[in-house]
Motif scaffolding. Structure first.
Motif, PDB file in Angstrom:
ATOM      1  N   GLU A  97      -3.351   8.518   6.819  1.00 59.81           N
ATOM      2  CA  GLU A  97      -2.736   9.689   6.211  1.00 59.81           C
ATOM      3  C   GLU A  97      -1.289   9.778   6.696  1.00 59.81           C
ATOM      4  O   GLU A  97      -1.030   9.699   7.898  1.00 59.81           O
ATOM      5  CB  GLU A  97      -3.490  10.957   6.598  1.00 59.81           C
ATOM      6  CG  GLU A  97      -4.921  10.998   6.081  1.00 59.81           C
ATOM      7  CD  GLU A  97      -5.006  11.021   4.572  1.00 59.81           C
ATOM      8  OE1 GLU A  97      -4.277  11.806   3.937  1.00 59.81           O
ATOM      9  OE2 GLU A  97      -5.811  10.236   4.018  1.00 59.81           O
TER      10      GLU A  97
ATOM     11  N   ALA B 238       0.918   4.134  -2.878  1.00 58.49           N
ATOM     12  CA  ALA B 238       0.601   5.521  -2.507  1.00 58.49           C
ATOM     13  C   ALA B 238       1.712   6.491  -2.900  1.00 58.49           C
ATOM     14  O   ALA B 238       1.525   7.696  -2.853  1.00 58.49           O
ATOM     15  CB  ALA B 238       0.334   5.613  -1.009  1.00 58.49           C
TER      16      ALA B 238
ATOM     17  N   GLY C 121       0.823  -1.203   0.000  1.00 61.26           N
ATOM     18  CA  GLY C 121       0.000   0.000   0.000  1.00 61.26           C
ATOM     19  C   GLY C 121       0.858   1.253   0.000  1.00 61.26           C
ATOM     20  O   GLY C 121       0.532   2.243  -0.651  1.00 61.26           O
TER      21      GLY C 121
ATOM     22  N   ASP D  78      -7.514  -0.533   6.128  1.00 52.57           N
ATOM     23  CA  ASP D  78      -7.661   0.836   6.627  1.00 52.57           C
ATOM     24  C   ASP D  78      -6.765   1.774   5.825  1.00 52.57           C
ATOM     25  O   ASP D  78      -5.722   1.369   5.299  1.00 52.57           O
ATOM     26  CB  ASP D  78      -7.260   0.933   8.105  1.00 52.57           C
ATOM     27  CG  ASP D  78      -8.286   0.354   9.058  1.00 52.57           C
ATOM     28  OD1 ASP D  78      -9.397  -0.005   8.606  1.00 52.57           O
ATOM     29  OD2 ASP D  78      -7.973   0.255  10.257  1.00 52.57           O
ATOM     30  N   VAL D  79      -7.171   3.017   5.756  1.00 53.86           N
ATOM     31  CA  VAL D  79      -6.375   4.043   5.081  1.00 53.86           C
ATOM     32  C   VAL D  79      -5.838   4.992   6.145  1.00 53.86           C
ATOM     33  O   VAL D  79      -6.587   5.465   7.000  1.00 53.86           O
ATOM     34  CB  VAL D  79      -7.215   4.812   4.045  1.00 53.86           C
ATOM     35  CG1 VAL D  79      -6.411   5.954   3.433  1.00 53.86           C
ATOM     36  CG2 VAL D  79      -7.704   3.862   2.951  1.00 53.86           C
TER      37      VAL D  79
ATOM     38  N   LYS E 216      -3.261   2.817   1.935  1.00 58.33           N
ATOM     39  CA  LYS E 216      -4.166   1.727   2.300  1.00 58.33           C
ATOM     40  C   LYS E 216      -3.317   0.583   2.817  1.00 58.33           C
ATOM     41  O   LYS E 216      -2.450   0.080   2.113  1.00 58.33           O
ATOM     42  CB  LYS E 216      -4.994   1.291   1.096  1.00 58.33           C
ATOM     43  CG  LYS E 216      -6.020   0.231   1.441  1.00 58.33           C
ATOM     44  CD  LYS E 216      -6.909  -0.076   0.256  1.00 58.33           C
ATOM     45  CE  LYS E 216      -7.970  -1.066   0.645  1.00 58.33           C
ATOM     46  NZ  LYS E 216      -8.859  -1.368  -0.495  1.00 58.33           N
TER      47      LYS E 216
ATOM     48  N   SER F  65      -2.210   9.174   1.147  1.00 55.64           N
ATOM     49  CA  SER F  65      -3.120   8.232   1.795  1.00 55.64           C
ATOM     50  C   SER F  65      -2.642   6.831   1.485  1.00 55.64           C
ATOM     51  O   SER F  65      -2.508   6.452   0.326  1.00 55.64           O
ATOM     52  CB  SER F  65      -4.543   8.423   1.261  1.00 55.64           C
ATOM     53  OG  SER F  65      -5.010   9.698   1.579  1.00 55.64           O
TER      54      SER F  65
END
Length: 89
Positions: free
Chosen positions: A67, A31, A27, A64-65, A83, A81
């Motif tokens: 920041e 990102a 993730g 879940d994401v 994930k 963001s």
């Protein structure tokens, strides 16, 4: 790897967690997190150590994401963001 205050001052970088490696297809990689970036905030909280990153990530589950504020190799702050995936842990 945790950037100490002394190291950050020496190299004129913000204090935080230096990204020494990004797992391919994770993730974080999707990102845009890259080797050499410095994580300065996670979930809106100031990050100074790798242990703080681990503690925050542990409170989340796969999917879940979160920041992530980073100081990148272009000497700019940006927020991405991420994930969370199995390989993020």
């Amino acid at each position: 790897m945790t950037l100490t205050k002394e190291e950050a001052d020496k190299y004129k970088l913000p204090q935080g967690v230096y990204v020494s490696d990004v797992i391919r297809f994770s993730g974080a990689a999707r990102a845009g997190l890259k080797q050499g970036d410095i994580i300065t905030k996670l979930d809106g909280k100031r990050i100074l150590t790798i242990e703080e990153v681990v503690e925050i990530i542990k409170k989340h589950k796969v999917g879940d994401v979160v920041e992530v504020e980073i100081f990148d190799q272009m000497d700019e702050y940006r927020t991405i963001s991420v994930k969370l995936s199995e390989s993020s842990e």
